[in-house]
Design a protein around this motif. Sequence first.
Motif, mmCIF file in Angstrom:
data_model
loop_
_atom_site.group_PDB
_atom_site.id
_atom_site.type_symbol
_atom_site.label_atom_id
_atom_site.label_comp_id
_atom_site.label_asym_id
_atom_site.label_seq_id
_atom_site.Cartn_x
_atom_site.Cartn_y
_atom_site.Cartn_z
ATOM 1 N N LYS A 118 24.023 -16.386 40.367
ATOM 2 C CA LYS A 118 23.782 -14.523 40.601
ATOM 3 C C LYS A 118 23.469 -14.047 38.602
ATOM 4 O O LYS A 118 23.948 -14.883 38.261
ATOM 5 C CB LYS A 118 24.623 -13.975 40.998
ATOM 6 C CG LYS A 118 24.888 -13.655 42.856
ATOM 7 C CD LYS A 118 25.797 -12.785 43.199
ATOM 8 C CE LYS A 118 25.782 -13.300 44.914
ATOM 9 N NZ LYS A 118 26.169 -12.524 45.044
ATOM 10 N N GLN A 119 22.662 -13.672 38.307
ATOM 11 C CA GLN A 119 22.159 -13.192 37.037
ATOM 12 C C GLN A 119 23.048 -11.832 36.771
ATOM 13 O O GLN A 119 22.675 -11.163 37.596
ATOM 14 C CB GLN A 119 20.616 -13.007 37.116
ATOM 15 C CG GLN A 119 19.734 -14.717 36.953
ATOM 16 C CD GLN A 119 20.944 -15.975 36.412
ATOM 17 O OE1 GLN A 119 20.963 -15.606 35.376
ATOM 18 N NE2 GLN A 119 20.793 -17.179 37.061
ATOM 19 N N PRO A 120 22.899 -11.408 35.662
ATOM 20 C CA PRO A 120 22.558 -12.493 34.381
ATOM 21 C C PRO A 120 24.270 -13.984 33.741
ATOM 22 O O PRO A 120 25.157 -12.828 34.438
ATOM 23 C CB PRO A 120 22.726 -11.594 33.047
ATOM 24 C CG PRO A 120 23.395 -10.477 33.525
ATOM 25 C CD PRO A 120 23.379 -10.509 34.470
ATOM 26 N N SER A 164 20.841 -16.216 30.649
ATOM 27 C CA SER A 164 20.156 -16.210 31.599
ATOM 28 C C SER A 164 19.144 -15.133 32.776
ATOM 29 O O SER A 164 20.930 -14.121 32.534
ATOM 30 C CB SER A 164 19.837 -17.349 32.595
ATOM 31 O OG SER A 164 21.000 -17.186 33.608
ATOM 32 N N THR A 165 18.597 -14.165 32.504
ATOM 33 C CA THR A 165 18.402 -13.497 33.244
ATOM 34 C C THR A 165 17.552 -13.457 34.481
ATOM 35 O O THR A 165 17.837 -12.571 35.825
ATOM 36 C CB THR A 165 17.312 -12.055 32.471
ATOM 37 O OG1 THR A 165 15.861 -12.971 32.645
ATOM 38 C CG2 THR A 165 17.557 -12.240 31.409
ATOM 39 N N LYS A 166 17.044 -14.706 34.955
ATOM 40 C CA LYS A 166 16.140 -14.939 36.283
ATOM 41 C C LYS A 166 17.119 -16.220 37.064
ATOM 42 O O LYS A 166 18.045 -17.578 36.682
ATOM 43 C CB LYS A 166 15.548 -15.741 36.263
ATOM 44 C CG LYS A 166 14.417 -13.892 35.490
ATOM 45 C CD LYS A 166 13.134 -13.950 36.044
ATOM 46 C CE LYS A 166 11.690 -13.081 34.932
ATOM 47 N NZ LYS A 166 10.102 -13.313 34.699
ATOM 48 N N SER A 167 17.303 -16.034 38.023
ATOM 49 C CA SER A 167 17.392 -17.377 38.825
ATOM 50 C C SER A 167 16.862 -18.266 39.041
ATOM 51 O O SER A 167 15.349 -18.307 38.745
ATOM 52 C CB SER A 167 18.066 -16.678 41.079
ATOM 53 O OG SER A 167 17.905 -18.148 41.135
ATOM 54 N N THR A 185 12.310 -13.817 28.278
ATOM 55 C CA THR A 185 11.554 -13.340 29.583
ATOM 56 C C THR A 185 13.417 -14.156 30.343
ATOM 57 O O THR A 185 13.377 -13.191 31.852
ATOM 58 C CB THR A 185 10.228 -13.800 30.097
ATOM 59 O OG1 THR A 185 10.368 -15.138 30.101
ATOM 60 C CG2 THR A 185 9.244 -13.708 29.428
ATOM 61 N N ILE A 186 13.251 -15.781 30.815
ATOM 62 C CA ILE A 186 14.166 -16.423 31.075
ATOM 63 C C ILE A 186 15.751 -15.883 30.520
ATOM 64 O O ILE A 186 16.687 -15.675 31.093
ATOM 65 C CB ILE A 186 13.497 -17.181 31.581
ATOM 66 C CG1 ILE A 186 12.414 -17.636 32.940
ATOM 67 C CG2 ILE A 186 14.954 -18.111 32.434
ATOM 68 C CD1 ILE A 186 12.327 -18.614 32.748
#
Length: 740
Positions: A21-23, A62-65, A49-50
């Motif tokens: 799970k993010q972040p 990190s912001t995305k899976s 972005t990521i």
Amino acid sequence: MSSEMSEMGKENAILIRQGVKQPVFIENVKTKDFSSKIKYILTGEGAGTIFIIDDTTGDIHSTKSLDREQKTHYVLHAQAIDRRTNKPLEPESEFIIKVQDINDNAPKFTDGPYIVTVPEMSEMGTSVLQVTATDADDPTYGNSARVVYSILQGQPYFSVDPKTGVIRTALHNMDREAREHYSVVVQAKDMAGQVGGLSGSTTVNITLTDVNDNPPRFPQKHYQLYVPESAQVGSAVGKIKANDADAGSNADMKYTIINGDGSGMFSISTDKETREGIISLKKPLNYEKKKSYTLNIEGANTHLDFRFSHLGPFKDVTMLKIIVGDVDEPPLFSMPSYVMEVYENAKIGTVVGTVAAQDPDSTNSLVRYFIDHNTEEDRYFIIDANTGTIKTAKIFDREETPWYNITVAASEIDNLGLLSHVPVDIRILDVNDNPPELAREYDVVVCENAKPGQVIQTVSATDKDNSANGPRFHYSLDEGLSLNPNFTLRNNEDNTASILTRRRRFSRTTQDVYYLPILISDSGIPSLSSSSTLTIRVCACERDGRVRTCHAEAFLSSAGLSTGALIAILLCVIILLAIVVLFITLRRSKKEPLIISEEDVRENVVTYDDEGGGEEDTEAFDITALRNPSAAEELKYRRDVRPDVMHTPRHQPSSSLNSIDVHEFIKQRLAEADLDPSVPPYDSIQTYAYEGHRSEAGSISSLDSVTTHSDQDYNYLGDWGPEFKKLAELYGEIESERTT
């Protein structure tokens, strides 16, 4: 996931588990300088972005899976810069973020469902099929992509290798006759089959193919058959069948009579469709002579598999007893079969022939005849019930049906149920009722560069009538038309004809298609004929006769001009050409004047009246005007041969004067001028003077001294002096100019 602090200017490798799970905090970068002027920036794959970085603390999140199956790793660069000047304070650090795999992909069978066959009676462990499942997870990390195979459905008949996926038979000698189709479900499970692993399955449909492992068997060991003595020879009197559990060609069999006292009276054949044995009568039965027969019949497979010979023998035997029945015998025909003939197109009611039968019994009853109307062919004939005379009932066409096979039955008048039969074969004789026709549609081509007498096509004919009324064929052009100026026809005396050209050259633009009617006659009596029209196309051909194109190149017609307009234009062009040629001819034939003007000295005679001042006077005229300008430019000089003239004294004897022949001298000069290639190409005149004979003053010619300029006194020549002086001066100047 690493949580250690990374120093600027170094390379770091970081592992991130996919699906978290993010972040998610990934890394913290720091510089040795703890000033508030520092700003952290992040560049590279997915930066902004990521992955993001806190520009004050240096924390990377990190912001995305992440999905390892989409991308396995990312390369990032972190750097500390001055907030005010944006200049780097230290070298940038490189981060390689690797995505760690988790088991999120189940195994899949890409080629299922499967359909496969295996022979029955195969040995246990016979390979049937290999199935393969693929797992998208990382095979190098853990057991996420480690697949094992198992059977969910299909045991105990089949098994599967857990590692390779090879399906094999699990029983010995599986019997198709017991069960033919099997549905096997194979499962593939990752994590090496451990609990919690993901799985996928596929279906394998297996069919057992037949082998010849079952011999034929007669249901009974003894059979009995009743056959009346009135049975017709060749007729089927009974059937017998052995059963075979196999299928297809493995169940095919053949029946034979192996022994018995009835082997000479009966025969047996095999019906391939029903696999039955058909028993037929070979000879007439007579109850009074023999009342029963015994046959031993064998049924055997025709296709054997020696791998299963131990299961044989693949044949069986039964006994058949045939009882002959005593009956009132039907009439007996005089012949076992009849062959008759009748012409096609014969009128209805025409007599074809007569059959005869007689009652073999002592009562000798009268016989009644009729035709068995079992087929449509039987309805083409009728028979006189009392006499047995067969007549036609319809009109025949030999070309449609050349033979008819009917069956005539005979019975006693007192017992209509007692029948005897005889086959009657009727041949339809041919009548010349079909004219000959061309054997096929011909595509005839004539080349534009064709020559007279050239064969462009050979045609043949067919006739539906037989050979007596068909060939030989005779070919000719249709006599109703006028003589064809383009083509002719030649009989080849072998039932073919050749089409020949009659003229030289053809033009597609003039006419691209010709139609040639041909009359074909047969040899029948009376002869029949038909007319067919050949279509002949005009084509452009190569020199070796190969067709290049058959499309007319009508470039003139495309302009909208008619044929008459084209002819008129051509006539005008011819008339204009004739006028031009006539004008040129008249212009060339016109004679030009000898002297056009006194100024044109290149192509005309130069005239002058100056007497001159002797040999040294060279100003009287310009000697270069007598020369060809082109010869002067090319410096081609002419050298004339000087005459051999003796230098004589002033008082020459009269005998020496007579030896000078001026006429020969002039002829010699003329010949030299004609043969000299350097003379001017235009006309010129050379003038020579003659001082006369026997002058007392003697010769004063300066021909022998043209190169010496001396004063010469010509007064002693009297009246001839001035003329001869001019001649000498002119000749001297010419010779001087040419020699230089």
